[in-house]
Design an enzyme around this catalytic site. Structure first.
Site, PDB file in Angstrom:
ATOM      1  N   GLU A 164     -29.546 132.402 -82.448  1.00 31.29           N
ATOM      2  CA  GLU A 164     -28.488 132.029 -83.421  1.00 31.29           C
ATOM      3  C   GLU A 164     -28.159 130.541 -83.362  1.00 31.29           C
ATOM      4  O   GLU A 164     -26.996 130.147 -83.313  1.00 31.29           O
ATOM      5  CB  GLU A 164     -27.236 132.891 -83.180  1.00 31.29           C
ATOM      6  CG  GLU A 164     -27.529 134.378 -83.285  1.00 31.29           C
ATOM      7  CD  GLU A 164     -26.372 135.291 -82.849  1.00 31.29           C
ATOM      8  OE1 GLU A 164     -25.275 134.788 -82.568  1.00 31.29           O
ATOM      9  OE2 GLU A 164     -26.591 136.513 -82.784  1.00 31.29           O
ATOM     10  N   ASN A 215     -34.539 133.626 -82.513  1.00 27.79           N
ATOM     11  CA  ASN A 215     -33.967 134.909 -82.931  1.00 27.79           C
ATOM     12  C   ASN A 215     -32.644 134.673 -83.661  1.00 27.79           C
ATOM     13  O   ASN A 215     -31.829 133.854 -83.229  1.00 27.79           O
ATOM     14  CB  ASN A 215     -33.705 135.758 -81.663  1.00 27.79           C
ATOM     15  CG  ASN A 215     -33.289 137.175 -81.948  1.00 27.79           C
ATOM     16  OD1 ASN A 215     -33.960 137.888 -82.701  1.00 27.79           O
ATOM     17  ND2 ASN A 215     -32.179 137.613 -81.366  1.00 27.79           N
ATOM     18  N   HIS A 251     -28.961 143.063 -88.517  1.00 25.37           N
ATOM     19  CA  HIS A 251     -27.663 143.757 -88.525  1.00 25.37           C
ATOM     20  C   HIS A 251     -27.251 143.896 -89.993  1.00 25.37           C
ATOM     21  O   HIS A 251     -26.717 142.968 -90.590  1.00 25.37           O
ATOM     22  CB  HIS A 251     -26.615 142.954 -87.747  1.00 25.37           C
ATOM     23  CG  HIS A 251     -26.892 142.883 -86.282  1.00 25.37           C
ATOM     24  ND1 HIS A 251     -26.784 143.996 -85.464  1.00 25.37           N
ATOM     25  CD2 HIS A 251     -27.293 141.866 -85.487  1.00 25.37           C
ATOM     26  CE1 HIS A 251     -27.092 143.647 -84.216  1.00 25.37           C
ATOM     27  NE2 HIS A 251     -27.410 142.360 -84.203  1.00 25.37           N
ATOM     28  N   GLU A 280     -32.757 143.682 -83.497  1.00 28.43           N
ATOM     29  CA  GLU A 280     -31.426 144.255 -83.240  1.00 28.43           C
ATOM     30  C   GLU A 280     -30.978 145.142 -84.401  1.00 28.43           C
ATOM     31  O   GLU A 280     -29.827 145.085 -84.839  1.00 28.43           O
ATOM     32  CB  GLU A 280     -30.394 143.123 -83.028  1.00 28.43           C
ATOM     33  CG  GLU A 280     -30.774 142.137 -81.943  1.00 28.43           C
ATOM     34  CD  GLU A 280     -29.730 141.054 -81.691  1.00 28.43           C
ATOM     35  OE1 GLU A 280     -28.580 141.193 -82.154  1.00 28.43           O
ATOM     36  OE2 GLU A 280     -30.080 140.057 -81.029  1.00 28.43           O
ATOM     37  N   ASP A 282     -29.436 147.555 -86.909  1.00 34.66           N
ATOM     38  CA  ASP A 282     -28.447 148.613 -87.139  1.00 34.66           C
ATOM     39  C   ASP A 282     -27.925 148.473 -88.565  1.00 34.66           C
ATOM     40  O   ASP A 282     -28.086 147.427 -89.197  1.00 34.66           O
ATOM     41  CB  ASP A 282     -27.317 148.662 -86.096  1.00 34.66           C
ATOM     42  CG  ASP A 282     -26.566 147.367 -85.894  1.00 34.66           C
ATOM     43  OD1 ASP A 282     -26.656 146.476 -86.758  1.00 34.66           O
ATOM     44  OD2 ASP A 282     -25.856 147.244 -84.876  1.00 34.66           O
TER      45      ASP A 282
HETATM   46  O1  G3I Z   1     -17.305 143.128 -69.990  1.00 38.87           O
HETATM   47  C1  G3I Z   1     -16.010 143.183 -70.606  1.00 38.87           C
HETATM   48  C2  G3I Z   1     -15.140 144.194 -69.917  1.00 38.87           C
HETATM   49  O2  G3I Z   1     -14.934 143.795 -68.583  1.00 38.87           O
HETATM   50  C3  G3I Z   1     -13.836 144.315 -70.682  1.00 38.87           C
HETATM   51  O3  G3I Z   1     -13.063 145.335 -70.137  1.00 38.87           O
HETATM   52  C4  G3I Z   1     -14.077 144.644 -72.154  1.00 38.87           C
HETATM   53  C5  G3I Z   1     -12.793 144.702 -72.963  1.00 38.87           C
HETATM   54  O4  G3I Z   1     -13.022 144.379 -74.309  1.00 38.87           O
HETATM   55  O5  G3I Z   1     -14.903 143.646 -72.693  1.00 38.87           O
HETATM   56  C6  G3I Z   1     -16.170 143.570 -72.059  1.00 38.87           C
HETATM   57  O6  G3I Z   1     -16.928 142.580 -72.669  1.00 38.87           O
HETATM   58  C7  G3I Z   1     -17.461 142.924 -73.941  1.00 38.87           C
HETATM   59  C8  G3I Z   1     -18.979 142.811 -73.874  1.00 38.87           C
HETATM   60  O7  G3I Z   1     -19.529 143.019 -75.158  1.00 38.87           O
HETATM   61  C9  G3I Z   1     -19.592 143.820 -72.920  1.00 38.87           C
HETATM   62  O8  G3I Z   1     -19.295 145.121 -73.325  1.00 38.87           O
HETATM   63  C10 G3I Z   1     -16.910 141.930 -74.967  1.00 38.87           C
HETATM   64  O9  G3I Z   1     -15.507 142.140 -75.124  1.00 38.87           O
HETATM   65  C11 G3I Z   1     -17.607 142.118 -76.286  1.00 38.87           C
HETATM   66  O10 G3I Z   1     -17.215 141.072 -77.154  1.00 38.87           O
HETATM   67  C12 G3I Z   1     -19.105 142.061 -76.085  1.00 38.87           C
HETATM   68  O11 G3I Z   1     -19.701 142.279 -77.340  1.00 38.87           O
HETATM   69  C13 G3I Z   1     -21.086 142.038 -77.406  1.00 38.87           C
HETATM   70  C14 G3I Z   1     -21.362 140.949 -78.435  1.00 38.87           C
HETATM   71  O12 G3I Z   1     -22.760 140.758 -78.548  1.00 38.87           O
HETATM   72  C15 G3I Z   1     -20.721 139.628 -78.062  1.00 38.87           C
HETATM   73  O13 G3I Z   1     -21.098 138.638 -78.967  1.00 38.87           O
HETATM   74  C16 G3I Z   1     -21.776 143.319 -77.831  1.00 38.87           C
HETATM   75  O14 G3I Z   1     -21.641 144.296 -76.795  1.00 38.87           O
HETATM   76  C17 G3I Z   1     -23.246 143.060 -78.125  1.00 38.87           C
HETATM   77  O15 G3I Z   1     -23.798 144.204 -78.735  1.00 38.87           O
HETATM   78  C18 G3I Z   1     -23.392 141.891 -79.073  1.00 38.87           C
HETATM   79  O16 G3I Z   1     -24.759 141.640 -79.254  1.00 38.87           O
HETATM   80  C19 G3I Z   1     -25.095 140.575 -80.149  1.00 38.87           C
HETATM   81  C20 G3I Z   1     -26.419 140.012 -79.695  1.00 38.87           C
HETATM   82  O17 G3I Z   1     -26.357 139.629 -78.341  1.00 38.87           O
HETATM   83  C21 G3I Z   1     -26.826 138.831 -80.559  1.00 38.87           C
HETATM   84  N1  G3I Z   1     -26.853 139.200 -81.969  1.00 38.87           N
HETATM   85  C22 G3I Z   1     -25.635 139.820 -82.452  1.00 38.87           C
HETATM   86  C23 G3I Z   1     -25.252 141.027 -81.600  1.00 38.87           C
HETATM   87  C24 G3I Z   1     -24.046 141.722 -82.167  1.00 38.87           C
HETATM   88  O18 G3I Z   1     -22.913 140.893 -82.115  1.00 38.87           O
END
Ligand code: G3I
Length: 380
Positions: A164, A215, A251, A280, A282
C-alpha cells in the site's frame, strides 16, 4: 445456488479423515484424492489456494483449525509479521506469533506468504514517532528486512515487501507515494523509489528463493493507481531490482461495481514477466439491519469471488489466490466498516456459502486430473 448448505463441522471432519488417509497411505490413487471436497486438493498444481490466518482462533476453535488445514495449501499470517508485532522495540524481535502460524503451515504441508515489510500501518510507536534522517531510516529498514526475511529464510514462497505504498486517486493530492504516511518514505522523501528498490534488494539477499511482491488494494482494474504500479514495476525491472510479483488484494464490496478490466490488468503485469496474485480476497456487503445476508447477496458475492478466481486461473503467472480469512466469525470487516459484514466464504455458524462452492467448482473444472493449468514453463 441450488446446492444445500452443509455444516462446516461435518465437512471438516470428513475432509480431515480423508486427508489422514492420503497422508499416511502414499499409494492412495489420484482418483481418490479428487473425491475430497477440498479447495487445496482440487487446485491446479501450479496454483496455491490460501487464507489469512490468526493465532487466537487457531488455538481456541477446533473447527477453524481443521478448516484451515484441510481447505488451503497457502497461509498468510494476518497480523503477526507486521512491525508492531514482530519488531515492537528497536532491539526486540518477537518471532513467536509468526512462528505459530509458520509451524501450523509446515505441519499441514502448506506454503507461507510473508506479509509485510514496508507499510504505513500497524507500526510501533518507536517507528511512527521517529525523526530519522534518510540514512537512519535506511539502516533501520535494512536491519528489519535482513533480520525478518533471514529468520524465515526458505520458509516463505512469496513476500509482500512493499504494501500500500500509493495513495488512492480520491485522496488529497491524488495517486502518489504515501510519503506523508509511511515513516520510511517520509525520511527518504527526496528519492523514495531508491528506498523501495533497496528494500527489495535487501529482501532478496536475505532469501533469494522468495518471490518479492508489490501489494495493494483498489488496483484490481486498470486505473490510475494500478497505472502507477505498472510504471513503478517497469522502472524497478529496468533498474535490475529483484521484483517478482504484483499482488492485488481484492477487498471488494457488493455496494461497489466490479471492474471487469481485472484480467487485462493482471495480464499486463504478467507480460512484464512478473507473477500476479490475488492476495487478500473478500467480498463484504451492507447488512441493511438484517440478521443474515439475502440469497441475492450471497449469489452476487459468489459471482465476485468466482470472477476473482477465474481471472487468476486464466493468467499464467498467477500462482496464488488467497482469501483474507474464511470465516465471518473472525473477519476484520465488521470491526472496520460499520453496517457491513459477511465478507468471507463461510458463515458464523460454520455453514459453507455459495461463494465456497463457486471456488470449489471453478478449481475442479480447471484441473481435470489435477493437471497444471498451463505449460509448466510458466511456473517461474
Ligand atoms: O492486538 C490487539 C489486541 O491486543 C486488542 O485487544 C484489540 C482491541 O481492538 O486490538 C488488537 O489489534 C487489532 C489487530 O488487527 C489484531 O487483531 C487492531 O485493533 C486491528 O486494527 C487490526 O486490524 C487489522 C488491520 O489489517 C489493521 O490495518 C486486521 O486484523 C487485518 O485483517 C488487516 O489486514 C489488512 C492487510 O494487512 C493489508 N491490506 C488490508 C487488510 C485489511 O485492512
Amino acid at each position: 445456488m441450488a446446492r444445500p448448505l452443509k455444516t462446516l463441522l461435518i465437512t471438516s471432519v470428513a475432509v480431515v479423515s480423508c486427508l489422514g488417509s492420503v497422508m499416511t497411505n502414499p499409494t492412495v490413487a489420484q482418483a481418490d484424492r479428487q473425491d475430497v471436497g477440498s479447495l487445496r486438493f482440487q487446485a491446479p498444481i501450479d496454483l496455491k489456494v490460501g487464507t489469512a490466518l490468526s493465532p487466537a482462533p487457531l488455538s481456541q476453535d477446533r473447527s477453524y483449525a481443521d478448516f484451515a488445514a484441510s481447505q488451503f495449501n497457502s497461509i498468510t499470517p494476518e497480523n503477526e509479521m507486521k512491525w508492531e508485532t514482530i519488531h515492537p522495540a528497536q532491539t526486540v524481535y518477537n518471532f513467536s506469533p509468526a512462528e505459530t502460524i509458520v509451524s501450523f503451515a509446515s505441519a499441514h504441508g502448506q506454503m507461507v506468504r510473508g506479509h509485510t515489510l514496508l507499510w504505513h500501518s500497524q507500526n510501533p510507536a518507536w517507528v511512527t514517532q521517529a525523526a530519522w534522517t534518510c540514512e537512519e531510516a535506511r539502516a533501520v529498514l535494512q536491519d528489519h528486512i535482513t533480520t525478518v526475511v533471514g529468520h524465515f529464510r526458505g520458509e516463505i514462497y512469496q513476500w509482500d515487501v512493499a504494501n500500500e505504498i500509493f495513495h488512492d486517486p480520491w485522496d488529497q493530492g491524488g495517486v502518489r507515494l504515501r510519503i506523508d504516511q509511511n515513516p520510511f518514505l517520509r525520511a527518504c522523501a527526496e528519492d523514495p523509489v531508491a528506498l523501495i528498490e533497496d528494500a527489495f534488494r535487501w529482501a532478496h539477499e536475505a532469501d533469494p528463493g522468495a518471490v518479492l511482491f508489490l501489494n495493494d488494494y483498489n488496483v484490481e482494474g486498470i486505473n490510475a493507481k494500478s497505472d502507477a504500479y505498472y510504471a513503478l514495476a517497469q522502472q524497478m525491472l529496468a533498474d535490475g531490482v529483484p521484483l517478482g510479483g504484483f499482488g492485488l488484494q481484492a477487498h471488494l464490496g457488493l455496494q461497489y461495481g466490479f471492474d471487469t478490466s481485472l484480467q487485462d490488468n493482471m495480464k499486463r503485469f504478467d507480460a512484464l514477466g512478473l507473477q500476479t496474485s490475488i492476495t487478500e480476497a473478500d467480498v463484504r456487503m451492507p447488512t441493511y439491519g438484517q440478521d443474515n445476508p439475502s440469497e441475492e447477496q450471497l449469489a452476487e458475492q459468489a459471482a465476485r469471488y468466482g470472477a476473482l478466481l477465474q481471472a487468476c486461473l486464466d493468467v499464467p503467472g498467477c500462482h496464488s489466490f488467497t482469501v483474507w480469512g474464511f470465516s465471518d466469525r473472525y473477519s476484520w470487516v465488521p470491526g472496520t466498516f460499520a453496517g457491513q459484514d459477511w465478507a468471507t466464504i463461510t458463515s458464523r455458524d460454520g455453514s459453507l456459502k455459495p461463494a465456497y462452492w463457486t471456488l470449489l467448482d471453478l478449481l475442479t473444472n480447471a484441473t481435470p486430473g489435477r493437471s497444471p493449468r498451463h505449460d509448466m514453463g510458466h511456473w517461474r
